[in-house]
Design a protein around this motif. Structure first.
Motif, mmCIF file in Angstrom:
data_model
loop_
_atom_site.group_PDB
_atom_site.id
_atom_site.type_symbol
_atom_site.label_atom_id
_atom_site.label_comp_id
_atom_site.label_asym_id
_atom_site.label_seq_id
_atom_site.Cartn_x
_atom_site.Cartn_y
_atom_site.Cartn_z
ATOM 1 N N ASN A 1 -23.985 -69.514 87.521
ATOM 2 C CA ASN A 1 -22.726 -68.854 87.162
ATOM 3 C C ASN A 1 -22.815 -67.334 87.174
ATOM 4 O OD1 ASN A 1 -21.515 -71.329 86.859
ATOM 5 N ND2 ASN A 1 -21.612 -71.342 84.632
ATOM 6 N N PHE B 1 -28.904 -75.750 79.765
ATOM 7 C CA PHE B 1 -27.858 -75.026 80.492
ATOM 8 C C PHE B 1 -28.413 -73.837 81.277
ATOM 9 C CE2 PHE B 1 -25.737 -76.922 76.790
ATOM 10 C CZ PHE B 1 -24.743 -77.644 77.415
ATOM 11 N N CYS C 1 -25.489 -63.002 76.790
ATOM 12 C CA CYS C 1 -24.553 -64.118 76.660
ATOM 13 C C CYS C 1 -25.277 -65.303 76.040
ATOM 14 C CB CYS C 1 -24.000 -64.491 78.037
ATOM 15 S SG CYS C 1 -22.697 -65.739 77.954
ATOM 16 N N ASP D 1 -23.317 -68.348 75.725
ATOM 17 C CA ASP D 1 -22.395 -69.445 76.022
ATOM 18 C C ASP D 1 -22.144 -69.456 77.526
ATOM 19 O OD1 ASP D 1 -20.229 -71.178 76.372
ATOM 20 O OD2 ASP D 1 -19.221 -70.526 74.538
ATOM 21 N N THR D 2 -22.502 -70.541 78.191
ATOM 22 C CA THR D 2 -22.357 -70.607 79.658
ATOM 23 C C THR D 2 -20.898 -70.539 80.100
ATOM 24 O OG1 THR D 2 -22.481 -73.026 79.484
ATOM 25 C CG2 THR D 2 -24.494 -71.869 80.117
ATOM 26 N N ARG D 3 -19.974 -70.804 79.192
ATOM 27 C CA ARG D 3 -18.552 -70.716 79.537
ATOM 28 C C ARG D 3 -18.084 -69.271 79.599
ATOM 29 N NH1 ARG D 3 -16.742 -74.601 74.742
ATOM 30 N NH2 ARG D 3 -18.229 -73.154 73.782
ATOM 31 N N LYS D 4 -18.925 -68.353 79.104
ATOM 32 C CA LYS D 4 -18.552 -66.940 79.065
ATOM 33 C C LYS D 4 -19.555 -66.064 79.822
ATOM 34 C CE LYS D 4 -16.329 -67.615 74.582
ATOM 35 N NZ LYS D 4 -16.332 -67.269 73.136
ATOM 36 N N GLU E 1 -27.501 -73.776 84.989
ATOM 37 C CA GLU E 1 -26.065 -73.540 85.115
ATOM 38 C C GLU E 1 -25.745 -72.060 84.910
ATOM 39 O OE1 GLU E 1 -21.943 -74.678 82.747
ATOM 40 O OE2 GLU E 1 -23.686 -76.011 82.555
ATOM 41 N N ALA E 2 -26.433 -71.448 83.949
ATOM 42 C CA ALA E 2 -26.212 -70.026 83.674
ATOM 43 C C ALA E 2 -26.576 -69.174 84.883
ATOM 44 C CB ALA E 2 -27.031 -69.602 82.461
ATOM 45 N N THR F 1 -21.119 -63.620 82.364
ATOM 46 C CA THR F 1 -20.666 -62.529 83.229
ATOM 47 C C THR F 1 -21.782 -62.200 84.211
ATOM 48 O OG1 THR F 1 -21.451 -60.876 81.638
ATOM 49 C CG2 THR F 1 -19.149 -61.548 81.469
#
Length: 424
Positions: free
Chosen positions: A49, A42, A17, A19-22, A45-46, A24
């Motif tokens: 998440n 980020f 990945c 992008d931290t918005r995506k 954050e990753a 999994t």
């Protein structure tokens, strides 16, 4: 940590990945940098998440063993993808070209997937990040990987070829695309031919359209080539039967009725048929695959709205693709025909000349209901209706004047002309 050690972790967590918005759960996050962001910031954050590991290149962000420090994140992503490609036994087919890359890639995939476990570039992720991501999607059971490669300047295809290290290659065509970055048409030919350069240097196989004079000349002395032609019996014969509007093909006495509009899609289908033949896919499976394929994502889509049949070809445009789209639209049977054409980007100093040439060609073909959208088209010398922007078109057009007939919508991606569907 070495690249080999990173690859061992990747095999255990085979999802990447950027992008931290995506994110999994269990993925590996690569903290890429851009002009306006630093992926390293980020990293935490990753992890929060759900990422199992993060690859970073700034030591101050290393907070735990889950933070994997390398000298350059992008370079690491690229090198890891090549390592993984060579770890796999999958055959790699790379393709590039000025027009038709994505459609051709999808056609090849639907044909070869009839017999093999395949993976292919998702959408148009075909650049220095997209190609590595495609290679990293190769699974243990993948047999063929179809990798699309895009470029807008010299040496880009050479670099992507060094990453993908293809066993086979195909160039769709050489056209007037990205003239600004390539430095003119000859620059386009030179830049796209970097795929040939790689394949020839490494003694790999080349698929070619033997009716394309440039391809034929470039590969005249090369022996490891497999080609198609409408009449040259040195190559695999595939016949063009028509396109009004859908392309109809014949090969080995089989008639194939596609759901693709325009003669320009004939060679795209031929490439997929040729590769199907080379990889021993049955004639019946090749026919079924080609006939069942429907274009999407604003690429030559057919949309019926009330009394209008709309050809939505708004994914991209350049002088070459615009010209063949107009030629095809001219021969389509329809009570009335409407053109909505948007600016073509990345033409540099040739922009004014190329837009005027398209306008002159529209007049030559006899179209009368023409709507030109964008700053470049607005500068042309013509009596056709001109609009500085999409907003200008939307504000001033009277759509009730569009009677029963066919509509062609085409322009560069930045014009986003699919928005016209809102008010047609």
């Amino acid at each position: 940590m070495t690249l080999e050690q990173l690859h061992t972790l990747f095999l255990k967590h085979p999802t990447v990945c950027t992008d931290t918005r995506k994110i999994t759960k269990g993925c590996i996050f690569f903290a890429l940098k851009g002009p306006k962001f630093n992926g390293n910031t980020f990293a935490d954050e990753a992890i929060k998440n759900g990422a199992e590991y993060v690859v970073i290149d700034e030591e101050k962000y290393k907070k735990s063993d889950k933070h994997l420090l390398f000298s350059d994140v992008l370079e690491t992503l690229q090198k890891l993808s090549t390592f993984h490609r060579n770890h796999s036994s999958a055959k790699v087919i790379s393709l590039t070209g000025s027009n038709g890359k994505t459609t051709t890639k999808e056609l090849i995939n639907v044909v070869l997937s009839k017999k093999y476990r395949t993976i292919a570039t998702q959408g148009n992720l075909n650049n220095h990040i997209g190609v590595p991501l495609t290679l990293l999607s190769i699974k243990p059971d993948t047999e063929i990987a179809i990798v699309e490669m895009g470029a807008n300047h010299q040496r880009e295809i050479a670099f992507l070829s060094s990453i993908a290290q293809p066993d086979f290659g195909y160039i769709t065509n050489f056209g007037k695309a990205h003239l600004e970055g390539f430095g003119g048409v000859e620059g386009v030919i030179k830049g796209k031919s970097e795929l040939y350069d790689y394949l020839i240097l490494n003694n790999k196989y080349v698929f070619l359209n033997a009716d394309d004079s440039i391809q034929k000349r470039k590969l005249e002395l090369y022996t490891k080539k497999i080609g198609f032609s409408i009449e040259d019996h040195q190559y695999y014969i595939i016949k063009f039967l028509g396109a009004n509007p859908f392309v109809i093909i014949e090969f080995e006495n089989e008639k194939v009725e596609t759901q693709l509009i325009g003669k320009y899609n004939f060679s795209n289908c031929c490439a997929a048929i040729l590769m199907g033949k080379y990889f021993n896919v049955s004639i019946e499976d090749i026919k079924n695959a080609i006939e069942s394929y429907r274009p999407q994502n604003n690429r030559s889509q057919i949309i019926d709205k009330k009394d209008l049949r709309i050809i939505l070809d708004a994914y991209n445009a350049n002088p070459s693709s615009m010209k063949v789209a107009l030629e095809n639209f001219e021969i389509v049977d329809a009570p009335k025909k409407y053109l909505f054409l948007g600016d073509m980007f990345e033409l540099g100093k040739d922009a004014e000349k190329e837009h005027q040439a398209i306008v002159d060609y529209i007049k030559e073909l006899g179209f009368t209901d023409v709507y030109l959208i964008g700053e470049n088209f607005s500068k042309t010398q013509t009596l056709f209706k001109k609009f500085n922007s999409f907003e200008d078109l939307k504000k001033n057009i009277n759509t009730t004047s569009l009677d029963r007939g066919n509509v062609l919508i085409k322009g560069s991606r930045g014009m986003a002309l699919e928005r016209i569907l809102e008010f047609l």
